[in-house]
Scaffold this motif. Structure first.
Motif, PDB file in Angstrom:
ATOM      1  N   SER A 158       0.456  -1.227  -0.285  1.00  0.00           N
ATOM      2  CA  SER A 158      -0.032  -0.113  -0.241  1.00  0.00           C
ATOM      3  C   SER A 158       1.206   1.055   0.066  1.00  0.00           C
ATOM      4  O   SER A 158       0.508   1.988  -0.525  1.00  0.00           O
ATOM      5  CB  SER A 158      -0.740   0.022   1.270  1.00  0.00           C
ATOM      6  OG  SER A 158      -2.172  -0.662   1.426  1.00  0.00           O
ATOM      7  N   GLU A 192      -0.004   3.276  -2.583  1.00  0.00           N
ATOM      8  CA  GLU A 192      -1.167   4.879  -2.438  1.00  0.00           C
ATOM      9  C   GLU A 192      -0.584   5.402  -1.373  1.00  0.00           C
ATOM     10  O   GLU A 192      -0.810   6.476  -2.165  1.00  0.00           O
ATOM     11  CB  GLU A 192      -2.252   3.782  -2.435  1.00  0.00           C
ATOM     12  CG  GLU A 192      -2.580   2.764  -3.337  1.00  0.00           C
ATOM     13  CD  GLU A 192      -1.882   1.062  -3.540  1.00  0.00           C
ATOM     14  OE1 GLU A 192      -1.162   1.095  -2.812  1.00  0.00           O
ATOM     15  OE2 GLU A 192      -2.850   0.655  -3.608  1.00  0.00           O
ATOM     16  N   ASN A 212      -7.643   6.928  -6.618  1.00  0.00           N
ATOM     17  CA  ASN A 212      -6.442   5.953  -6.421  1.00  0.00           C
ATOM     18  C   ASN A 212      -7.103   5.825  -4.898  1.00  0.00           C
ATOM     19  O   ASN A 212      -7.014   4.506  -5.022  1.00  0.00           O
ATOM     20  CB  ASN A 212      -4.736   7.047  -5.441  1.00  0.00           C
ATOM     21  CG  ASN A 212      -3.690   6.344  -5.566  1.00  0.00           C
ATOM     22  OD1 ASN A 212      -4.347   5.378  -6.109  1.00  0.00           O
ATOM     23  ND2 ASN A 212      -2.861   6.731  -4.599  1.00  0.00           N
ATOM     24  N   SER A 268      -8.245   1.497  -6.384  1.00  0.00           N
ATOM     25  CA  SER A 268      -7.184   1.251  -5.780  1.00  0.00           C
ATOM     26  C   SER A 268      -8.011  -0.222  -5.004  1.00  0.00           C
ATOM     27  O   SER A 268      -8.222  -1.440  -5.194  1.00  0.00           O
ATOM     28  CB  SER A 268      -6.157   1.512  -4.951  1.00  0.00           C
ATOM     29  OG  SER A 268      -5.305   2.515  -5.438  1.00  0.00           O
ATOM     30  N   ASN A 287      -8.242  -4.670  -6.105  1.00  0.00           N
ATOM     31  CA  ASN A 287      -7.710  -5.024  -5.762  1.00  0.00           C
ATOM     32  C   ASN A 287      -7.910  -6.179  -5.256  1.00  0.00           C
ATOM     33  O   ASN A 287      -8.207  -7.791  -5.427  1.00  0.00           O
ATOM     34  CB  ASN A 287      -7.246  -4.742  -4.365  1.00  0.00           C
ATOM     35  CG  ASN A 287      -6.431  -3.789  -3.949  1.00  0.00           C
ATOM     36  OD1 ASN A 287      -5.022  -3.357  -4.916  1.00  0.00           O
ATOM     37  ND2 ASN A 287      -5.789  -2.733  -2.549  1.00  0.00           N
ATOM     38  N   ALA A 325      -4.848   4.670  -9.807  1.00  0.00           N
ATOM     39  CA  ALA A 325      -5.398   3.460  -9.021  1.00  0.00           C
ATOM     40  C   ALA A 325      -4.318   1.961  -9.951  1.00  0.00           C
ATOM     41  O   ALA A 325      -4.329   1.248  -9.178  1.00  0.00           O
ATOM     42  CB  ALA A 325      -6.581   3.144  -8.887  1.00  0.00           C
ATOM     43  N   THR A 338      -0.916   2.001  -8.791  1.00  0.00           N
ATOM     44  CA  THR A 338      -0.367   1.787  -7.539  1.00  0.00           C
ATOM     45  C   THR A 338      -0.819   0.132  -7.334  1.00  0.00           C
ATOM     46  O   THR A 338      -0.301  -0.166  -6.036  1.00  0.00           O
ATOM     47  CB  THR A 338      -1.193   3.108  -6.792  1.00  0.00           C
ATOM     48  OG1 THR A 338      -2.008   2.868  -6.538  1.00  0.00           O
ATOM     49  CG2 THR A 338      -0.460   3.799  -6.706  1.00  0.00           C
ATOM     50  N   SER A 339      -1.374  -0.190  -8.461  1.00  0.00           N
ATOM     51  CA  SER A 339      -2.157  -1.966  -6.906  1.00  0.00           C
ATOM     52  C   SER A 339      -1.345  -2.532  -7.924  1.00  0.00           C
ATOM     53  O   SER A 339      -1.335  -3.735  -7.782  1.00  0.00           O
ATOM     54  CB  SER A 339      -4.021  -2.269  -7.892  1.00  0.00           C
ATOM     55  OG  SER A 339      -4.645  -0.512  -7.019  1.00  0.00           O
ATOM     56  N   ASN A 345      -5.596   1.095   2.574  1.00  0.00           N
ATOM     57  CA  ASN A 345      -6.056   2.217   2.058  1.00  0.00           C
ATOM     58  C   ASN A 345      -7.080   3.352   2.406  1.00  0.00           C
ATOM     59  O   ASN A 345      -6.927   4.770   2.528  1.00  0.00           O
ATOM     60  CB  ASN A 345      -6.231   1.695   1.196  1.00  0.00           C
ATOM     61  CG  ASN A 345      -5.025   1.117  -0.542  1.00  0.00           C
ATOM     62  OD1 ASN A 345      -4.001   1.341   0.006  1.00  0.00           O
ATOM     63  ND2 ASN A 345      -5.833   0.632  -1.155  1.00  0.00           N
TER      64      ASN A 345
END
Length: 343
Positions: A51, A54, A73, A77, A81, A241, A244-245, A275
């Motif tokens: 994480s 993020e 974001n 995310s 996820n 998103a 960063t995932s 998150n």
């Protein structure tokens, strides 16, 4: 000019992903040396590590008053996820689940999503609400690490709520700080801190890579949003998103291939909790976060819906089957199509 910005954007993303990879490895090594179980590692250190992109990108966006990227974001995310990462993992190999994933961590994840929705009803996440998020996250981590013997395996959502409102995590935190302050401290809750130098060094260096990567990744995300005339929230929910995932995707798919379903799912549930509580918390402490209409009426309800769907799938024969994985991926694809049409 566009090619140069695209290159910097991709380099920032690489630093984020690779930095997170080394962070996860060093954090897991430290946890193993402390005698922490794999499932708890997945819920806490691995989840927190994956994480960090993020967190870094959201803080960078908050400093630039890009609130649409912060909210987009986190919400984007969380949906990715579950829909993309858990979905693809289940398609590769059915993911075994456990009752704790539902009755404790799953409910905490859903609680975080619903509480987030309640807090944004007035179209803003205040500094006080952000501080409350961080406090809940700290209590959750201490609850996982400290209370397993006290509750004799009944680490459920109800026990967590009682633990939180009784402020029992304060005494847990005081005990840990005493262990850290006194290197000669003895007792069943104080672990040896020897042999951590290399792991801590890797942890620090990887965090540096993540911070630098986040800065350039967010800067160029804003650049392309302005260039294309796309709202920041759309960019945050899709491009940022998804980028960063990637650590969650890589870690979870790797765990699923090796048959470590509990780590894979624990990573995702823990990441979604972090998150909201940690990332929104820290970002909102910098500046109150204004919330756009699309987040209130579409993306956040979608996050709650897919969270409920995941909990239902977890409880069906305590396994996420391949067809359920396909359903999650289809949900995510449909979400993106509707979102881009709205943009």
């Amino acid at each position: 000019m566009i090619a140069e910005n695209l290159l910097i954007f991709l380099l920032g993303l690489v630093l984020l992903v690779k930095g997170s990879d080394y962070f996860v490895k060093s954090a897991s090594t430290i946890a193993e040396k402390l005698g922490v179980s794999e499932f708890i590692i997945g819920l806490t250190l691995v989840a927190l590590g994956t994480s960090i992109p993020e967190l870094a990108s959201s803080i960078a966006a908050s400093l630039q008053h890009a609130s649409g990227i912060v909210i987009g974001n986190v919400v984007g995310s969380n949906i990715a996820n579950i829909g993309l990462v858990v979905g693809l993992s289940a398609v590769i190999s059915p993911v075994k689940t456990e009752i704790e994933m539902l009755r404790r961590d799953g409910y905490v994840m859903l609680f975080a999503a619903v509480l987030f929705f309640v807090f944004i009803l007035n179209r803003e996440i205040s500094i006080l609400e952000s501080a409350f998020f961080i406090l809940i996250f700290i209590a959750y981590v201490f609850f996982l690490f400290e209370e397993s013997e006290k509750y004799k395996g009944k680490l459920h959502f109800k026990e967590f709520i009682i633990y939180f409102f009784k402020f029992e995590y304060i005494s847990s935190a005081r005990q840990k700080f005493n262990c850290i302050r006194d290197s000669n401290a003895e007792g069943e809750n104080c672990q040896s801190r020897e042999g951590f130098t290399k792991d801590i060094l890797v942890l620090v260096l990887s965090c540096g890579a993540i911070i630098i990567g986040a800065k350039y990744f967010v800067n160029k995300s804003i650049f392309f949003a302005e260039l294309l005339g796309v709202p920041e929230t759309i960019i945050g929910t899709t491009l940022v998103a998804f980028g960063t995932s990637l650590p969650e995707l890589v870690v979870t798919l790797s765990a699923a291939k090796q048959g470590f379903g509990s780590i894979a799912l624990g990573n995702i549930i823990g990441s979604n909790i972090a998150n909201i509580f940690l990332i929104i918390g820290f970002s909102g402490l910098i500046y109150p976060i204004p919330v756009e209409q699309i987040s209130l009426f579409f993306t956040t309800p979608a996050m709650i819906l897919i969270s409920v769907t995941l909990l239902v799938f977890i409880s069906t024969d305590w396994e996420i089957k391949r067809w359920e994985g396909i359903a999650l991926v289809a949900f995510y694809a449909s979400f993106l199509i509707v979102l881009l049409r709205m943009g």
